[in-house]
Write a protein that holds these residues in place. Structure first.
Motif, short mmCIF file in Angstrom:
data_model
loop_
_atom_site.label_atom_id
_atom_site.label_comp_id
_atom_site.label_asym_id
_atom_site.label_seq_id
_atom_site.Cartn_x
_atom_site.Cartn_y
_atom_site.Cartn_z
N UNK A 140 -10.02 -15.15 -7.40
CA UNK A 140 -10.52 -14.00 -8.16
C UNK A 140 -11.14 -12.96 -7.24
N UNK A 141 -11.91 -13.44 -6.26
CA UNK A 141 -12.52 -12.53 -5.29
C UNK A 141 -11.45 -11.84 -4.44
N UNK A 142 -10.43 -12.59 -4.06
CA UNK A 142 -9.36 -12.01 -3.24
C UNK A 142 -8.58 -10.97 -4.03
N UNK A 143 -8.30 -11.24 -5.29
CA UNK A 143 -7.60 -10.28 -6.15
C UNK A 143 -8.41 -8.99 -6.26
N UNK A 144 -9.71 -9.13 -6.45
CA UNK A 144 -10.60 -7.97 -6.52
C UNK A 144 -10.62 -7.23 -5.19
N UNK A 145 -10.66 -7.96 -4.09
CA UNK A 145 -10.69 -7.35 -2.76
C UNK A 145 -9.44 -6.51 -2.52
N UNK A 165 0.81 -1.21 0.00
CA UNK A 165 0.00 0.00 0.00
C UNK A 165 0.85 1.26 0.00
N UNK A 166 2.05 1.19 -0.48
CA UNK A 166 2.86 2.40 -0.61
C UNK A 166 2.31 3.25 -1.74
N UNK A 167 2.43 4.54 -1.57
CA UNK A 167 1.87 5.44 -2.58
C UNK A 167 2.69 5.40 -3.85
N UNK A 168 1.99 5.50 -4.95
CA UNK A 168 2.64 5.54 -6.26
C UNK A 168 3.02 6.96 -6.59
N UNK A 169 3.97 7.10 -7.50
CA UNK A 169 4.39 8.44 -7.91
C UNK A 169 3.28 9.18 -8.63
N UNK A 207 -7.50 -5.16 -4.83
CA UNK A 207 -7.56 -3.97 -5.70
C UNK A 207 -8.49 -2.92 -5.11
N UNK A 208 -9.60 -3.37 -4.57
CA UNK A 208 -10.57 -2.46 -3.96
C UNK A 208 -9.98 -1.80 -2.71
N UNK A 209 -9.33 -2.57 -1.87
CA UNK A 209 -8.71 -2.02 -0.66
C UNK A 209 -7.64 -1.00 -1.01
N UNK A 210 -6.84 -1.29 -2.03
CA UNK A 210 -5.79 -0.35 -2.44
C UNK A 210 -6.42 0.94 -2.97
N UNK A 211 -7.43 0.83 -3.79
CA UNK A 211 -8.09 2.02 -4.34
C UNK A 211 -8.71 2.86 -3.23
N UNK A 219 -14.31 6.65 -9.34
CA UNK A 219 -14.78 5.87 -10.49
C UNK A 219 -14.17 4.47 -10.47
N UNK A 220 -12.89 4.37 -10.14
CA UNK A 220 -12.21 3.07 -10.07
C UNK A 220 -12.87 2.19 -9.00
N UNK A 221 -13.18 2.76 -7.86
CA UNK A 221 -13.83 2.00 -6.78
C UNK A 221 -15.21 1.51 -7.23
N UNK A 222 -15.97 2.37 -7.89
CA UNK A 222 -17.29 1.97 -8.39
C UNK A 222 -17.18 0.80 -9.37
N UNK A 223 -16.19 0.87 -10.23
CA UNK A 223 -15.96 -0.20 -11.21
C UNK A 223 -15.59 -1.50 -10.52
N UNK A 224 -14.71 -1.41 -9.52
CA UNK A 224 -14.29 -2.61 -8.79
C UNK A 224 -15.44 -3.22 -7.99
N UNK A 225 -16.31 -2.40 -7.42
CA UNK A 225 -17.46 -2.90 -6.68
C UNK A 225 -18.42 -3.63 -7.63
N UNK A 226 -18.67 -3.04 -8.80
CA UNK A 226 -19.54 -3.68 -9.79
C UNK A 226 -18.93 -5.01 -10.25
#
Length: 77
Positions: free
Chosen positions: A46-51, A11-15, A53-57, A25-32
């Motif tokens: 697959x669910x864990x990978x999505x989770x 969870x380190x910040x990206x440049x 991505x969602x937590x990071x966003x 918008x990214x979070x909405x897409x990941x939730x859908x």
């Protein structure tokens, strides 16, 4: 101990920080996507990978909101 030392490495910040709007918008897409994965009976991996991505966003959104609303002199301290 600072917050930086407690943060997990993934969870380190990206440049290239995204805007609040782009992250929302990214979070909405990941939730859908997560809802579709559940409806289709997707695998746990697959669910864990999505989770993750969602937590990071969500984590990035929190920091983007802090950056947007925290006065510059407080964020430099």
């Amino acid at each position: 101990m600072s917050l930086r030392q407690l943060r997990p490495a993934r969870f380190r910040r990206r440049r290239a920080d995204s805007s609040v709007e782009a992250l929302t918008l990214r979070i909405s897409t990941l939730v859908a996507e997560r809802q579709q994965l559940r409806d289709r009976g997707a695998s746990e991996s697959s669910l864990e990978r999505n989770r993750l991505q969602l937590a990071r966003a969500q984590w990035e959104l929190g920091h983007a909101l802090i950056d947007r609303h925290l006065p510059a002199e407080q964020s430099a301290a």
